[in-house]
Design a protein around this motif. Structure first.
Motif, PDB file in Angstrom:
ATOM      1  N   VAL A  67      38.920  43.267  31.028  1.00 43.08           N
ATOM      2  CA  VAL A  67      39.432  43.321  29.932  1.00 43.08           C
ATOM      3  C   VAL A  67      40.836  43.020  29.968  1.00 43.08           C
ATOM      4  O   VAL A  67      41.357  42.271  29.207  1.00 43.08           O
ATOM      5  N   LYS A  68      41.890  43.354  30.871  1.00 45.00           N
ATOM      6  CA  LYS A  68      43.199  42.860  30.669  1.00 45.00           C
ATOM      7  C   LYS A  68      43.077  41.353  31.068  1.00 45.00           C
ATOM      8  O   LYS A  68      44.108  40.850  30.213  1.00 45.00           O
ATOM      9  N   HIS A  69      42.407  40.819  31.530  1.00 45.26           N
ATOM     10  CA  HIS A  69      42.662  39.158  31.759  1.00 45.26           C
ATOM     11  C   HIS A  69      41.519  38.497  30.980  1.00 45.26           C
ATOM     12  O   HIS A  69      41.158  37.264  31.549  1.00 45.26           O
ATOM     13  N   TRP A  70      40.806  38.894  30.098  1.00 46.29           N
ATOM     14  CA  TRP A  70      39.781  38.335  29.199  1.00 46.29           C
ATOM     15  C   TRP A  70      40.214  37.024  28.879  1.00 46.29           C
ATOM     16  O   TRP A  70      39.469  35.901  28.781  1.00 46.29           O
ATOM     17  N   ALA A  95      41.355  34.306  36.219  1.00 45.58           N
ATOM     18  CA  ALA A  95      41.538  35.711  36.295  1.00 45.58           C
ATOM     19  C   ALA A  95      40.346  36.668  35.838  1.00 45.58           C
ATOM     20  O   ALA A  95      39.764  37.394  36.878  1.00 45.58           O
ATOM     21  N   ARG A  96      39.743  36.210  34.802  1.00 38.62           N
ATOM     22  CA  ARG A  96      38.560  36.942  34.259  1.00 38.62           C
ATOM     23  C   ARG A  96      37.490  36.868  35.278  1.00 38.62           C
ATOM     24  O   ARG A  96      36.577  37.629  35.395  1.00 38.62           O
ATOM     25  N   ALA A  97      37.270  35.484  35.743  1.00 33.67           N
ATOM     26  CA  ALA A  97      36.020  35.112  36.453  1.00 33.67           C
ATOM     27  C   ALA A  97      36.388  36.052  37.792  1.00 33.67           C
ATOM     28  O   ALA A  97      34.850  36.561  38.244  1.00 33.67           O
ATOM     29  N   ILE A  98      37.317  36.074  38.304  1.00 38.38           N
ATOM     30  CA  ILE A  98      37.637  36.713  39.696  1.00 38.38           C
ATOM     31  C   ILE A  98      37.212  38.306  39.265  1.00 38.38           C
ATOM     32  O   ILE A  98      36.824  38.842  40.293  1.00 38.38           O
TER      33      ILE A  98
END
Length: 117
Positions: free
Chosen positions: A84-87, A92-95
């Motif tokens: 959620v933080k890196h959405w 970053a979201r994919a990782i």
């Protein structure tokens, strides 16, 4: 000791020690509603090192496996928080999303250690 028990003990030990050597990355994934992130970083580091030690000793392996499984389930909300933080950051979201299913084999290895003969 089964190989997966050794791997799990090693992973937990290394991760736990890393919580103390480089706490900032761990602080960043503590959901704000939990309060002081450094407290949770250190507390989870202690829990990981403790679980590692319990897994390494045959007499405490059953307890260590169950404690490790509970720990893996317990830290899962931090992994969701990271997504959620890196959405809005695609890489970053994919990782973060890729890490989510990794909890399944970690829980499996922990339970497997608890039932080891």
């Amino acid at each position: 000791m089964k190989i997966q028990t050794g791997i799990m003990s090693g992973l937990l030990g290394a991760a736990g020690i890393t919580h103390f050597i480089r706490p900032k990355p761990f602080d960043s994934i503590v959901p704000p509603r939990l309060g002081n992130p450094r407290f949770w970083t250190y507390a989870s580091g202690v829990a990981e090192v403790g679980c590692s030690a319990l897994l390494a000793v045959p007499a405490t392996r059953r307890l260590g496996g169950m404690a490790s499984a509970a720990l893996m389930v317990g830290v899962f909300p931090a992994n969701i928080y990271t997504v959620v933080k890196h959405w809005d950051e695609p890489r970053a979201r994919a990782i973060a999303i890729a890490r989510l299913p990794l909890q399944i084999p970690l829980v499996w290895m922990s339970v497997s250690a608890a039932t080891e003969d």
